[in-house]
Design a protein around this motif. Sequence first.
Motif, PDB file in Angstrom:
ATOM      1  N   GLU A 222      97.049  36.318  20.423  1.00  0.00           N
ATOM      2  CA  GLU A 222      96.887  37.460  19.525  1.00  0.00           C
ATOM      3  C   GLU A 222      97.458  38.730  20.138  1.00  0.00           C
ATOM      4  OE1 GLU A 222      92.698  37.357  18.867  1.00  0.00           O
ATOM      5  OE2 GLU A 222      92.841  35.948  17.179  1.00  0.00           O
ATOM      6  N   ARG A 223      97.315  38.862  21.455  1.00  0.00           N
ATOM      7  CA  ARG A 223      97.817  40.047  22.155  1.00  0.00           C
ATOM      8  C   ARG A 223      99.337  40.173  22.034  1.00  0.00           C
ATOM      9  NH1 ARG A 223      96.452  45.111  23.817  1.00  0.00           N
ATOM     10  NH2 ARG A 223      97.160  45.595  25.928  1.00  0.00           N
ATOM     11  N   THR A 224     100.042  39.037  21.887  1.00  0.00           N
ATOM     12  CA  THR A 224     101.506  39.090  21.779  1.00  0.00           C
ATOM     13  C   THR A 224     101.955  39.729  20.475  1.00  0.00           C
ATOM     14  OG1 THR A 224     101.802  36.931  20.675  1.00  0.00           O
ATOM     15  CG2 THR A 224     101.673  36.938  23.101  1.00  0.00           C
ATOM     16  N   GLY A 225     101.113  39.664  19.432  1.00  0.00           N
ATOM     17  CA  GLY A 225     101.497  40.197  18.138  1.00  0.00           C
ATOM     18  C   GLY A 225     102.508  39.343  17.399  1.00  0.00           C
ATOM     19  N   LEU A 226     102.755  38.132  17.888  1.00  0.00           N
ATOM     20  CA  LEU A 226     103.741  37.232  17.288  1.00  0.00           C
ATOM     21  C   LEU A 226     103.052  36.202  16.393  1.00  0.00           C
ATOM     22  CD1 LEU A 226     105.871  36.674  20.502  1.00  0.00           C
ATOM     23  CD2 LEU A 226     106.654  37.843  18.424  1.00  0.00           C
ATOM     24  N   PRO A 227     103.825  35.510  15.552  1.00  0.00           N
ATOM     25  CA  PRO A 227     103.250  34.404  14.774  1.00  0.00           C
ATOM     26  C   PRO A 227     102.622  33.368  15.708  1.00  0.00           C
ATOM     27  CG  PRO A 227     105.460  34.925  14.002  1.00  0.00           C
ATOM     28  CD  PRO A 227     105.263  35.708  15.262  1.00  0.00           C
TER      29      PRO A 227
ATOM     30  N   THR B  12     104.821  44.617  33.837  1.00  0.00           N
ATOM     31  CA  THR B  12     104.019  45.259  32.792  1.00  0.00           C
ATOM     32  C   THR B  12     102.550  44.919  32.984  1.00  0.00           C
ATOM     33  OG1 THR B  12     103.572  45.352  30.399  1.00  0.00           O
ATOM     34  CG2 THR B  12     104.438  43.283  31.259  1.00  0.00           C
ATOM     35  N   ASP B  13     101.689  45.861  32.639  1.00  0.00           N
ATOM     36  CA  ASP B  13     100.250  45.604  32.748  1.00  0.00           C
ATOM     37  C   ASP B  13      99.640  45.288  31.380  1.00  0.00           C
ATOM     38  OD1 ASP B  13     100.258  48.029  31.464  1.00  0.00           O
ATOM     39  OD2 ASP B  13      99.162  49.118  33.020  1.00  0.00           O
ATOM     40  N   TYR B  14     100.495  45.000  30.402  1.00  0.00           N
ATOM     41  CA  TYR B  14     100.044  44.820  29.026  1.00  0.00           C
ATOM     42  C   TYR B  14      99.043  43.673  28.871  1.00  0.00           C
ATOM     43  CZ  TYR B  14     100.361  44.271  23.929  1.00  0.00           C
ATOM     44  OH  TYR B  14     100.073  44.168  22.597  1.00  0.00           O
ATOM     45  N   TYR B  15      99.176  42.642  29.717  1.00  0.00           N
ATOM     46  CA  TYR B  15      98.311  41.463  29.588  1.00  0.00           C
ATOM     47  C   TYR B  15      97.239  41.376  30.683  1.00  0.00           C
ATOM     48  CZ  TYR B  15     101.826  39.786  26.258  1.00  0.00           C
ATOM     49  OH  TYR B  15     102.676  39.663  25.188  1.00  0.00           O
ATOM     50  N   ASP B  16      97.095  42.426  31.477  1.00  0.00           N
ATOM     51  CA  ASP B  16      96.198  42.347  32.640  1.00  0.00           C
ATOM     52  C   ASP B  16      94.775  41.950  32.269  1.00  0.00           C
ATOM     53  OD1 ASP B  16      98.321  43.083  34.178  1.00  0.00           O
ATOM     54  OD2 ASP B  16      97.388  44.863  35.051  1.00  0.00           O
TER      55      ASP B  16
ATOM     56  N   GLY C 195     113.631  34.387  17.648  1.00  0.00           N
ATOM     57  CA  GLY C 195     112.435  34.211  16.839  1.00  0.00           C
ATOM     58  C   GLY C 195     111.525  33.175  17.469  1.00  0.00           C
ATOM     59  N   GLU C 196     110.239  33.481  17.550  1.00  0.00           N
ATOM     60  CA  GLU C 196     109.337  32.570  18.256  1.00  0.00           C
ATOM     61  C   GLU C 196     107.951  32.558  17.625  1.00  0.00           C
ATOM     62  OE1 GLU C 196     108.289  33.961  22.294  1.00  0.00           O
ATOM     63  OE2 GLU C 196     109.291  35.854  21.812  1.00  0.00           O
ATOM     64  N   THR C 197     107.291  31.424  17.783  1.00  0.00           N
ATOM     65  CA  THR C 197     105.897  31.250  17.396  1.00  0.00           C
ATOM     66  C   THR C 197     105.137  30.790  18.621  1.00  0.00           C
ATOM     67  OG1 THR C 197     106.436  30.657  15.106  1.00  0.00           O
ATOM     68  CG2 THR C 197     104.293  29.940  15.951  1.00  0.00           C
ATOM     69  N   VAL C 198     104.127  31.533  19.033  1.00  0.00           N
ATOM     70  CA  VAL C 198     103.346  31.131  20.202  1.00  0.00           C
ATOM     71  C   VAL C 198     102.414  29.999  19.789  1.00  0.00           C
ATOM     72  CG1 VAL C 198     103.556  33.330  21.402  1.00  0.00           C
ATOM     73  CG2 VAL C 198     101.669  32.997  19.824  1.00  0.00           C
TER      74      VAL C 198
END
Length: 486
Positions: free
Chosen positions: A212-217, A336-340, A195-198
């Motif tokens: 926001e791109r991570t979709g995490l708290p 991964t190119d998810y954050y490019d 479990g993580e919060t950025v």
Amino acid sequence: MTAFDKNQVSRFRFVRCDFAADTGVARLVYAFDDGPEMTETVTVPGAPFQLDGEREAAVQKALRLLHLIAGVSYYKAAVPEQVAIDGYAIDADTAALVEAVYLNGLGEFAYRNGLNLRGRFKLPVVEPLSLRERGWGEGALADTASVEPSPPTPLPEGEGSAAPAFGLREHALVAIGGGKDSLVSIEALRHAGVGETVTWIGGSQLIRACAERTGLPMLNIGRTLAPELFELNRQGAWNGHIPVTAVNSAVMVLAALVQGVDQVVFSNERSASYGSQIIAPDGSGTAEVNHQWSKGWAFEQAFGEHVQRHIAADLHYYSLLRPLSELAVARQFARTDYYDTHFSSCNRNFHILGERPVNRWCGVCPKCHFVFLALAPFMPKTRLVRIFGRNLLDDEAQAAGFDALLEFQDHKPFECVGEGRESRAALATLAARPEWKEDVLVKRFASLIQPTLAADELRIEPLLAIEGEHRIPAALWERLRANFAA
């Protein structure tokens, strides 16, 4: 404010600090001599916080450590020889840690300003028996060279006291800086089921977009420097680089305690421990000055052990990427190119004052040079050029910048970049690939620089090995290691 003359300042004061649980605001107050107070604020979202007696005491200890470390931004304006703590007393362990942070973390600042900080910053200690004699020693004091502080040796049985454990919730505050490294850590923890919060400090919209791109708290901690500091700079104060990771580490330890979570995670790789080799003006020798000293292993080890020894036994501070090189991190990111279209390691995006790049990458700074070079062996050329908007290795005007990364006729730049051997191995790898070998700087390396280097020193594979000391909890490391090695 009356005119400021840095040469007339005799004393720097840590005036006081306080934290309001009902608002989440910490106030850190400093002053020179009897001059006006300078107040910095740090705001932890989520207030009001309910803190019981023991945890409230731990928060107070974390707050004081933050007060001491964050003071580096203000102390450097005049670097006076006297230092005073007005509102509380500290032990020798704390003094030794903070003194090492100021000396080594201000190494580049001292070098650029021609200052000798050896033994200059000394905190008052109330303990009659100095713990320096048990492991810190005068080795923590040097001119501008980076000196690694040894962690304190264990106290004899019954002497001193270890910090209590608070039953903190198993959860990680993960520092996100908008670059590739923190995104690799975030995805590795996600893959491991942690479990993580950025978490980030300050108002960067680029970092927010990545978070926001991570979709995490998310947790965005506010930090506002005292406005008087900028006025001092305008009046001729000493200015330059500070160990910002040390400050951010102390901020996040305070936030973790307030939030009741048990992990503070950074993303500093083993290459961060390697500084720039500076030749003395008289040619008498070299010294190491590490721009990113507080991202290195010496700081991580000393700070993390101090937190568990003096603040909270179950609060774990560590870097998830410590056993990896910069190249190994780049290889992970390239999967991964998810954050490019979201990430950027170009530090010009994060200047407090001054010009920022129109796009996410300026394309001319050492960070842009290094990240481009580090990613090139691990992703298609078309993808890399699309990320940066141009091919940095096909621009003859950039030769000097890449030479510095290679440590060819120059020292490694004062920036958060990898070791010279990593840059050399990356360019040697590209020189053997048809899609890269005709680019002007790759061709220049192959003809001018590579013939002067031993072939076995240019192999990239040994630099991708996962090895070295780290503070990652053992059970987590077992889950991570296979993923990093794949």
